[in-house]
Enzyme design. Structure first.
Site, PDB file in Angstrom:
ATOM      1  N   SER A   1      45.313  37.698   7.859  1.00 35.62           N
ATOM      2  CA  SER A   1      45.493  36.528   7.621  1.00 35.62           C
ATOM      3  C   SER A   1      44.881  35.767   6.166  1.00 35.62           C
ATOM      4  CB  SER A   1      45.311  35.558   8.717  1.00 35.62           C
ATOM      5  OG  SER A   1      45.386  34.135   8.671  1.00 35.62           O
TER       6      SER A   1
ATOM      7  N   TYR B   1      38.843  32.716  14.801  1.00 36.12           N
ATOM      8  CA  TYR B   1      40.196  33.372  14.419  1.00 36.12           C
ATOM      9  C   TYR B   1      39.992  33.964  12.926  1.00 36.12           C
ATOM     10  CZ  TYR B   1      44.870  34.154  12.766  1.00 36.12           C
ATOM     11  OH  TYR B   1      46.165  34.610  12.361  1.00 36.12           O
TER      12      TYR B   1
END
Length: 256
Positions: free
Chosen positions: A136, A149
């Site tokens: 990501s 995250y």
């Protein structure tokens, strides 16, 4: 790598990016093993691509061995792993529990590493294979409200880069897909809707097409959309300016 006839395991293949990847890979001629936590949804996707569904809840420590065993048993080998399974969490870091921190890091980072370790020996022995990891942009730049995250995704990036160097000359390729926002159920599942104006979410099919190209062309990394790599470049070259902008646009997380 030639995808026609290649056995591909897609983790998190029952929905969102994973489902789109399975459909695109089937069009390219791959033989699909579709992993999902929900066996009914995984089977639904497997039926659409004439593949095999495997179920494993990666929040459970022993599940990765079950997953690897089922995947290898389906066709006797796994030629390509698309490591897409993961979960998110958004909000103030101090509101996360110890359990939520541990679970997110396990699912998004540790279990992918463990699965790669289980599937790699066969690829190395055959001198062909591909490990493609979905990371990501959060792992490259950091994102307010997504500290754990982002850390897990940054770990995946470092893992993939290091493994790529280690496997040079073995015939096994390692690549990463670095998407920004993707229009899936991920954001509702993480507990907070996507509320940023930039970047606009892309369709999962866009990511899926990029995955196929990355495998076929042995790409080390693919950014989606391509311009989003500028954020990481600005952060590296002009860190002060980047942090001021990131802080400004991250205010909604702290005040929301």
């Amino acid at each position: 790598m030639e995808l026609g006839g290649a056995v591909v395991l897609v983790t998190g293949g029952s929905a969102g990016i994973g489902r789109a990847v399975c459909l695109e890979l089937a069009t390219a001629g791959a033989v699909l093993v579709v992993h999902g936590r929900d066996v009914l949804r995984a089977q639904d996707v497997a039926d659409q691509v004439n593949g095999v569904a495997v179920q494993a809840d990666l929040r459970e420590y022993d599940a990765v061995h079950t997953l690897a065993g089922q995947a290898l048993a389906a066709h006797g080998r796994v030629d390509v792993l698309v490591a897409n399974a993961g979960q998110g969490w958004s909000g103030p870091f101090v509101e996360m529990s110890d359990h939520e921190i541990a679970e997110l890091v396990a699912v998004d980072l540790v279990e992918t590493m463990r699965l790669c370790r289980l599937l790699l020996p066969g690829m190395i022995e055959r001198r062909t294979g591909c490990l493609l990891v979905v990371t990501s942009v959060a792992g490259r730049t950091g994102v307010a409200g997504e500290a754990v995250y982002a850390a897990a995704k940054a770990g995946l990036d470092a893992f993939a880069e290091s493994l790529r160097l280690e496997l040079a000359g073995t015939g096994v390729h390692v690549g990463v897909i670095v998407p920004a926002a993707v229009d899936t159920g991920f954001f509702s599942a993480r507990g907070r809707a996507y509320d940023r104006r930039v970047p606009r979410p892309v369709e999962p099919e866009t990511v899926a097409r990029a995955v196929v190209r990355a495998i076929e062309q042995d790409r080390a990394e693919t950014w989606i959309p391509r311009w989003i790599r500028l954020a990481a470049l600005v952060r590296a070259v002009f860190p002060g300016a980047y942090r001021r902008l990131a802080t400004r646009f991250g205010e909604s997380v702290r005040s929301g």
